[in-house]
Scaffold this active site. Structure first.
Site, PDB file in Angstrom:
ATOM      1  N   HIS A  63       0.805  -1.218   0.000  1.00  0.00           N
ATOM      2  CA  HIS A  63       0.000   0.000   0.000  1.00  0.00           C
ATOM      3  C   HIS A  63       0.840   1.270   0.000  1.00  0.00           C
ATOM      4  O   HIS A  63       1.994   1.291   0.458  1.00  0.00           O
ATOM      5  CB  HIS A  63      -0.897   0.032   1.246  1.00  0.00           C
ATOM      6  CG  HIS A  63      -1.837  -1.130   1.343  1.00  0.00           C
ATOM      7  ND1 HIS A  63      -2.416  -1.528   2.524  1.00  0.00           N
ATOM      8  CD2 HIS A  63      -2.286  -2.014   0.413  1.00  0.00           C
ATOM      9  CE1 HIS A  63      -3.180  -2.575   2.324  1.00  0.00           C
ATOM     10  NE2 HIS A  63      -3.110  -2.897   1.044  1.00  0.00           N
ATOM     11  N   LYS A  73       6.437   6.268   6.489  1.00  0.00           N
ATOM     12  CA  LYS A  73       5.934   5.458   7.613  1.00  0.00           C
ATOM     13  C   LYS A  73       7.110   5.004   8.467  1.00  0.00           C
ATOM     14  O   LYS A  73       8.162   4.634   7.943  1.00  0.00           O
ATOM     15  CB  LYS A  73       5.176   4.223   7.082  1.00  0.00           C
ATOM     16  CG  LYS A  73       3.974   4.584   6.243  1.00  0.00           C
ATOM     17  CD  LYS A  73       3.416   3.401   5.479  1.00  0.00           C
ATOM     18  CE  LYS A  73       2.294   3.881   4.563  1.00  0.00           C
ATOM     19  NZ  LYS A  73       1.870   2.838   3.605  1.00  0.00           N
ATOM     20  N   TYR A 133       2.459   2.216  13.737  1.00  0.00           N
ATOM     21  CA  TYR A 133       3.296   3.004  12.853  1.00  0.00           C
ATOM     22  C   TYR A 133       2.830   4.441  12.741  1.00  0.00           C
ATOM     23  O   TYR A 133       1.649   4.731  12.856  1.00  0.00           O
ATOM     24  CB  TYR A 133       3.410   2.372  11.468  1.00  0.00           C
ATOM     25  CG  TYR A 133       2.141   2.005  10.773  1.00  0.00           C
ATOM     26  CD1 TYR A 133       1.389   0.903  11.162  1.00  0.00           C
ATOM     27  CD2 TYR A 133       1.699   2.722   9.666  1.00  0.00           C
ATOM     28  CE1 TYR A 133       0.235   0.544  10.505  1.00  0.00           C
ATOM     29  CE2 TYR A 133       0.555   2.366   8.985  1.00  0.00           C
ATOM     30  CZ  TYR A 133      -0.175   1.274   9.424  1.00  0.00           C
ATOM     31  OH  TYR A 133      -1.334   0.913   8.765  1.00  0.00           O
ATOM     32  N   LYS A 170      -9.548  -6.549  -1.023  1.00  0.00           N
ATOM     33  CA  LYS A 170      -8.906  -5.462  -1.787  1.00  0.00           C
ATOM     34  C   LYS A 170      -7.502  -5.881  -2.218  1.00  0.00           C
ATOM     35  O   LYS A 170      -7.091  -5.653  -3.358  1.00  0.00           O
ATOM     36  CB  LYS A 170      -8.846  -4.218  -0.894  1.00  0.00           C
ATOM     37  CG  LYS A 170      -8.024  -3.078  -1.434  1.00  0.00           C
ATOM     38  CD  LYS A 170      -7.991  -1.898  -0.473  1.00  0.00           C
ATOM     39  CE  LYS A 170      -6.975  -2.103   0.641  1.00  0.00           C
ATOM     40  NZ  LYS A 170      -6.774  -0.879   1.479  1.00  0.00           N
ATOM     41  N   ASP A 171      -6.781  -6.511  -1.318  1.00  0.00           N
ATOM     42  CA  ASP A 171      -5.373  -6.827  -1.609  1.00  0.00           C
ATOM     43  C   ASP A 171      -5.225  -7.998  -2.561  1.00  0.00           C
ATOM     44  O   ASP A 171      -4.166  -8.213  -3.133  1.00  0.00           O
ATOM     45  CB  ASP A 171      -4.616  -7.068  -0.310  1.00  0.00           C
ATOM     46  CG  ASP A 171      -4.351  -5.756   0.424  1.00  0.00           C
ATOM     47  OD1 ASP A 171      -3.966  -5.807   1.605  1.00  0.00           O
ATOM     48  OD2 ASP A 171      -4.537  -4.684  -0.195  1.00  0.00           O
TER      49      ASP A 171
HETATM   50  C1  LIG Z   1      -4.897   2.970   6.521  1.00  0.00           C
HETATM   51  C2  LIG Z   1      -6.163   3.441   7.174  1.00  0.00           C
HETATM   52  C3  LIG Z   1      -7.324   2.705   7.112  1.00  0.00           C
HETATM   53  N1  LIG Z   1      -8.454   3.158   7.714  1.00  0.00           N
HETATM   54  C4  LIG Z   1      -9.657   2.324   7.658  1.00  0.00           C
HETATM   55  C5  LIG Z   1     -10.117   1.997   6.249  1.00  0.00           C
HETATM   56  C6  LIG Z   1     -10.767   0.645   6.399  1.00  0.00           C
HETATM   57  O1  LIG Z   1     -12.133   0.799   6.786  1.00  0.00           O
HETATM   58  C7  LIG Z   1     -10.004   0.000   7.556  1.00  0.00           C
HETATM   59  C8  LIG Z   1      -8.963  -1.023   7.106  1.00  0.00           C
HETATM   60  O2  LIG Z   1      -8.148  -0.392   6.131  1.00  0.00           O
HETATM   61  P1  LIG Z   1      -7.129  -1.257   5.279  1.00  0.00           P
HETATM   62  O3  LIG Z   1      -7.776  -2.559   4.899  1.00  0.00           O
HETATM   63  O4  LIG Z   1      -6.567  -0.399   4.191  1.00  0.00           O
HETATM   64  O5  LIG Z   1      -6.023  -1.554   6.392  1.00  0.00           O
HETATM   65  P2  LIG Z   1      -4.591  -2.245   6.091  1.00  0.00           P
HETATM   66  O6  LIG Z   1      -4.758  -3.359   5.109  1.00  0.00           O
HETATM   67  O7  LIG Z   1      -3.996  -2.529   7.412  1.00  0.00           O
HETATM   68  O8  LIG Z   1      -3.772  -1.109   5.362  1.00  0.00           O
HETATM   69  C9  LIG Z   1      -2.606  -0.534   5.924  1.00  0.00           C
HETATM   70  O9  LIG Z   1      -1.607  -1.500   5.841  1.00  0.00           O
HETATM   71  C10 LIG Z   1      -0.455  -1.234   5.067  1.00  0.00           C
HETATM   72  C11 LIG Z   1       0.624  -2.179   5.508  1.00  0.00           C
HETATM   73  C12 LIG Z   1      -0.010   0.166   5.079  1.00  0.00           C
HETATM   74  O10 LIG Z   1       1.179   0.472   4.930  1.00  0.00           O
HETATM   75  C13 LIG Z   1      -1.005   1.230   5.177  1.00  0.00           C
HETATM   76  O11 LIG Z   1      -0.754   2.055   6.301  1.00  0.00           O
HETATM   77  C14 LIG Z   1      -2.390   0.781   5.217  1.00  0.00           C
HETATM   78  O12 LIG Z   1      -2.828   0.695   3.875  1.00  0.00           O
HETATM   79  O13 LIG Z   1      -9.356   1.082   8.260  1.00  0.00           O
HETATM   80  C15 LIG Z   1      -8.491   4.362   8.402  1.00  0.00           C
HETATM   81  O14 LIG Z   1      -9.532   4.769   8.931  1.00  0.00           O
HETATM   82  N2  LIG Z   1      -7.351   5.111   8.470  1.00  0.00           N
HETATM   83  C16 LIG Z   1      -6.173   4.701   7.890  1.00  0.00           C
HETATM   84  O15 LIG Z   1      -5.139   5.423   7.995  1.00  0.00           O
END
Ligand SMILES: Cc1cn([C@H]2C[C@H](O)[C@@H](COP(=O)(O)OP(=O)(O)O[C@H]3O[C@H](C)C(=O)[C@H](O)[C@H]3O)O2)c(=O)[nH]c1=O
Length: 186
Positions: A63, A73, A133, A170-171
């Site tokens: 991401h 980060k 982070y 998503k991923d």
């Molecule tokens: C990143 C983020 C997400 N969210 C919400 C959005 C979704 O409803 C939920 C899960 O988000 P996501 O699936 O994108 O979370 P990760 O898969 O852990 O994503 C993160 O993991 C990788 C390793 C990264 O480097 C990024 O910081 C970030 O993309 O949290 C927020 O409210 N604020 C935020 O800053």
């Protein structure tokens, strides 16, 4: 004193804060801006994040946020351990499409500094791994983007087999780097 070690892609830095141990346990300054400034990294962090991954083999990534909300980060494992990865996605970079990785564990307290222009991801190595982070730009959903975690052209040697990896929906469908018009340039 915190030590800083540049990795094979020198913009990515492994950070090792000092732990002051005694019979109770230890104390550690996990982030001190003056240490980073002295190393030449003047990043101003504006948001702290935390994610809990219940199982071994959870992969979050790759991401990044696109400009003007690109994020640097500073990543660490507060519990458990991860294999943390940064991928250079800056047009014109001699290391474009290349990656570096490091194991970050709560036991040793290492941190990884991932700068702007890099995609970031990790794979958990222990159950109930808590990753915390700092980022230097706020969450901007419209600028949230990604690259496929196991893009063969990047060739990350993840510590989990593709069929065993636990990913968000998503991923599973992120684009390959060759199909993505990166907005970053060196
Ligand atoms: C990143 C983020 C997400 N969210 C919400 C959005 C979704 O409803 C939920 C899960 O988000 P996501 O699936 O994108 O979370 P990760 O898969 O852990 O994503 C993160 O993991 C990788 C390793 C990264 O480097 C990024 O910081 C970030 O993309 O949290 C927020 O409210 N604020 C935020 O800053």
């Amino acid at each position: 004193m915190t030590t800083f070690t540049r990795l094979a892609i020198p913009d990515v830095v492994l950070v090792q804060p000092k732990r002051h141990g005694d019979e109770r346990g230890y104390f550690c300054e996990t982030y001190k801006k003056s240490d980073f400034d002295a190393f030449g990294i003047d990043t101003v962090f504006v948001q702290d994040n935390e994610s809990l991954s219940r199982h071994v083999g959870v992969v979050r990534g790759l991401h990044f946020q696109t400009p003007p909300f690109a994020q640097a980060k500073l990543v660490r494992a507060a519990r458990g351990a991860i294999f943390d990865v940064a991928v250079d996605i800056r047009k014109g970079s001699p290391s474009f499409g290349q990656w570096v990785g490091a194991t970050l564990s709560a036991a040793r307290g290492e941190q990884l500094l991932v700068p702007h222009g890099f995609a970031h991801g990790f794979c958990t190595l222990e159950p109930d791994t808590l990753v915390v982070y700092k980022v230097d730009a706020p969450y901007a959903p419209a600028n949230d983007a990604g690259i496929l975690w196991d893009d063969p052209a990047i060739g990350i040697t993840w510590p989990v087999a593709a069929e065993a990896a636990i990913l968000s929906a998503k991923d599973r469908v992120q684009p390959r780097l060759q199909d993505y018009a990166t907005p970053f340039a060196l």
